[in-house]
Design a protein around this motif. Structure first.
Motif, PDB file in Angstrom:
ATOM      1  N   TYR A 160     -13.426  12.079 -33.132  1.00  0.00           N
ATOM      2  CA  TYR A 160     -14.510  12.444 -32.222  1.00  0.00           C
ATOM      3  C   TYR A 160     -14.804  11.284 -31.283  1.00  0.00           C
ATOM      4  N   THR A 161     -15.725  11.477 -30.354  1.00  0.00           N
ATOM      5  CA  THR A 161     -16.138  10.407 -29.453  1.00  0.00           C
ATOM      6  C   THR A 161     -17.644  10.196 -29.561  1.00  0.00           C
ATOM      7  N   VAL A 162     -18.079   8.983 -29.205  1.00  0.00           N
ATOM      8  CA  VAL A 162     -19.496   8.619 -29.233  1.00  0.00           C
ATOM      9  C   VAL A 162     -19.835   7.891 -27.939  1.00  0.00           C
ATOM     10  N   SER A 163     -20.870   8.338 -27.256  1.00  0.00           N
ATOM     11  CA  SER A 163     -21.301   7.702 -26.009  1.00  0.00           C
ATOM     12  C   SER A 163     -22.491   6.778 -26.265  1.00  0.00           C
ATOM     13  N   GLY A 164     -22.589   5.731 -25.448  1.00  0.00           N
ATOM     14  CA  GLY A 164     -23.739   4.838 -25.514  1.00  0.00           C
ATOM     15  C   GLY A 164     -23.748   3.891 -26.693  1.00  0.00           C
ATOM     16  N   LYS A 165     -22.627   3.788 -27.409  1.00  0.00           N
ATOM     17  CA  LYS A 165     -22.532   2.882 -28.549  1.00  0.00           C
ATOM     18  C   LYS A 165     -21.263   2.046 -28.421  1.00  0.00           C
ATOM     19  N   THR A 166     -21.184   0.981 -29.208  1.00  0.00           N
ATOM     20  CA  THR A 166     -20.008   0.121 -29.191  1.00  0.00           C
ATOM     21  C   THR A 166     -19.155   0.374 -30.429  1.00  0.00           C
ATOM     22  N   ILE A 198      -9.311   5.600 -46.958  1.00  0.00           N
ATOM     23  CA  ILE A 198      -9.786   6.021 -45.642  1.00  0.00           C
ATOM     24  C   ILE A 198      -9.550   4.882 -44.655  1.00  0.00           C
ATOM     25  N   ALA A 199      -8.840   5.178 -43.571  1.00  0.00           N
ATOM     26  CA  ALA A 199      -8.579   4.190 -42.528  1.00  0.00           C
ATOM     27  C   ALA A 199      -9.382   4.561 -41.286  1.00  0.00           C
ATOM     28  N   LEU A 200     -10.098   3.593 -40.736  1.00  0.00           N
ATOM     29  CA  LEU A 200     -10.920   3.791 -39.543  1.00  0.00           C
ATOM     30  C   LEU A 200     -10.222   3.170 -38.341  1.00  0.00           C
ATOM     31  N   ASN A 201     -10.029   3.972 -37.293  1.00  0.00           N
ATOM     32  CA  ASN A 201      -9.427   3.490 -36.054  1.00  0.00           C
ATOM     33  C   ASN A 201     -10.406   3.717 -34.910  1.00  0.00           C
ATOM     34  N   LEU A 202     -10.579   2.702 -34.068  1.00  0.00           N
ATOM     35  CA  LEU A 202     -11.529   2.780 -32.966  1.00  0.00           C
ATOM     36  C   LEU A 202     -10.843   2.406 -31.659  1.00  0.00           C
ATOM     37  N   GLY A 203     -11.243   3.063 -30.585  1.00  0.00           N
ATOM     38  CA  GLY A 203     -10.705   2.763 -29.266  1.00  0.00           C
ATOM     39  C   GLY A 203     -11.720   3.159 -28.216  1.00  0.00           C
ATOM     40  N   VAL A 204     -11.330   3.032 -26.954  1.00  0.00           N
ATOM     41  CA  VAL A 204     -12.209   3.394 -25.839  1.00  0.00           C
ATOM     42  C   VAL A 204     -11.488   4.417 -24.980  1.00  0.00           C
ATOM     43  N   THR A 205     -12.139   5.534 -24.686  1.00  0.00           N
ATOM     44  CA  THR A 205     -11.535   6.576 -23.869  1.00  0.00           C
ATOM     45  C   THR A 205     -11.551   6.176 -22.405  1.00  0.00           C
ATOM     46  N   ARG A 206     -10.846   6.951 -21.596  1.00  0.00           N
ATOM     47  CA  ARG A 206     -10.786   6.668 -20.162  1.00  0.00           C
ATOM     48  C   ARG A 206     -12.167   6.694 -19.536  1.00  0.00           C
ATOM     49  N   GLU A 207     -13.031   7.615 -20.011  1.00  0.00           N
ATOM     50  CA  GLU A 207     -14.369   7.744 -19.428  1.00  0.00           C
ATOM     51  C   GLU A 207     -15.355   6.730 -19.986  1.00  0.00           C
ATOM     52  N   GLY A 208     -15.006   6.013 -21.053  1.00  0.00           N
ATOM     53  CA  GLY A 208     -15.891   4.982 -21.572  1.00  0.00           C
ATOM     54  C   GLY A 208     -16.395   5.156 -22.987  1.00  0.00           C
ATOM     55  N   PRO A 209     -16.611   6.402 -23.501  1.00  0.00           N
ATOM     56  CA  PRO A 209     -17.106   6.550 -24.874  1.00  0.00           C
ATOM     57  C   PRO A 209     -16.143   5.957 -25.902  1.00  0.00           C
ATOM     58  N   VAL A 210     -16.681   5.630 -27.066  1.00  0.00           N
ATOM     59  CA  VAL A 210     -15.857   5.125 -28.161  1.00  0.00           C
ATOM     60  C   VAL A 210     -15.118   6.293 -28.810  1.00  0.00           C
ATOM     61  N   ALA A 211     -13.812   6.142 -28.984  1.00  0.00           N
ATOM     62  CA  ALA A 211     -13.005   7.149 -29.669  1.00  0.00           C
ATOM     63  C   ALA A 211     -12.874   6.744 -31.132  1.00  0.00           C
ATOM     64  N   VAL A 212     -13.244   7.651 -32.024  1.00  0.00           N
ATOM     65  CA  VAL A 212     -13.264   7.368 -33.460  1.00  0.00           C
ATOM     66  C   VAL A 212     -12.241   8.264 -34.156  1.00  0.00           C
ATOM     67  N   ARG A 213     -11.456   7.661 -35.042  1.00  0.00           N
ATOM     68  CA  ARG A 213     -10.508   8.449 -35.837  1.00  0.00           C
ATOM     69  C   ARG A 213     -10.492   7.913 -37.258  1.00  0.00           C
ATOM     70  N   LEU A 214     -10.707   8.805 -38.224  1.00  0.00           N
ATOM     71  CA  LEU A 214     -10.626   8.445 -39.633  1.00  0.00           C
ATOM     72  C   LEU A 214      -9.504   9.251 -40.276  1.00  0.00           C
ATOM     73  N   VAL A 215      -8.650   8.575 -41.016  1.00  0.00           N
ATOM     74  CA  VAL A 215      -7.548   9.229 -41.716  1.00  0.00           C
ATOM     75  C   VAL A 215      -7.789   9.081 -43.215  1.00  0.00           C
ATOM     76  N   ARG A 216      -7.870  10.211 -43.887  1.00  0.00           N
ATOM     77  CA  ARG A 216      -8.180  10.229 -45.320  1.00  0.00           C
ATOM     78  C   ARG A 216      -6.974  10.766 -46.083  1.00  0.00           C
TER      79      ARG A 216
END
Length: 229
Positions: A160-166, A198-216
């Motif tokens: 998922y993505t999250v806006s306004g957070k780091t 559980i592995a947590l992966n974080l990145g930044v989308t083209r528009e700016g929100p944080v992209a979050v991915r968890l693999v279980r």
């Protein structure tokens, strides 16, 4: 390549399950200057939608491949939304088309490689066979949007993505939540219980929100050793 394909699963699924997108039976991909093809066996379940995947590596430039894919979609009579309506969820360019007769969508994602080749991730999503998605069983950061669950290669993924957070905000949230749930952080952003990891992966989308991915995925019982021992 496996990690790249797993990431592409999420991108393809996010594009494919957007409202109003679909495809046509017997369509075949034609990627110019193909060097190699990797088929992902079976199918991936993405938000309850069956998705078939393959990855093609080409010597052609990404822009030329993209135009070739669009031209082929049009020649097959698919609906190809205008560029500003195309989902661009991450930095890689992607295009999705719809065949309204069979309710199956096609998506292509292009990734430029360091050796100047281009990897094209190709997905076919059978929207007509969609079922209720299985819950991921993982906490969501408050304000999460574009939530996607997927199941492939024995792993369940939440994206998922999250806006306004780091990224630091999201990482701190999951560290607190997972440690409270009895997990141990065995590596940075990797958490393990007695039966799963559980592995947590974080990145930044083209528009700016944080992209979050968890693999279980399932894990062997803890042997008391530190990672790498």
């Amino acid at each position: 390549m496996r990690r790249a394909i797993r990431r592409a699963v999420l991108l393809l699924a996010l594009g494919a399950v957007s409202p109003g997108w679909a495809q046509r039976a017997n369509f075949t991909w034609e990627i110019p200057q193909t060097v190699s093809v990797v088929d992902v066996p079976g199918q991936v379940d993405a938000n309850g939608v069956p998705v078939k995947l393959r990855a093609v590596r080409s010597k052609e430039k990404a822009q030329t491949i993209l135009q070739s894919v669009v031209d082929r979609f049009i020649s097959w009579g698919f609906v190809v939304p205008e560029a500003y309506k195309q989902p661009q969820l991450f930095r890689e360019p992607m295009v999705t088309a719809l065949d309204t007769r069979n309710f199956i969508s096609y998506t292509a994602i292009l990734q430029v490689n360091p050796d100047s080749t281009t990897t094209v991730f190709l997905g076919e999503a059978n929207l007509g066979a969609a079922k209720a998605p299985k819950p991921a069983g993982l906490p969501l950061f408050p304000g999460a949007s574009k939530v996607l669950t997927a199941e492939t290669e024995g792993a369940r993924t939440l994206s998922y993505t999250v806006s306004g957070k780091t990224s630091a905000d999201v990482e701190a949230f999951y560290r607190e939540q997972l440690l409270k749930a009895g997990y141990k952080e065995i590596q940075p952003r990797v958490f393990k219980s007695s039966s799963e990891e559980i592995a947590l992966n974080l990145g930044v989308t083209r528009e700016g929100p944080v992209a979050v991915r968890l693999v279980r995925r399932a894990a062997l019982p803890d042997d008391g050793l530190s990672p790498g021992e």
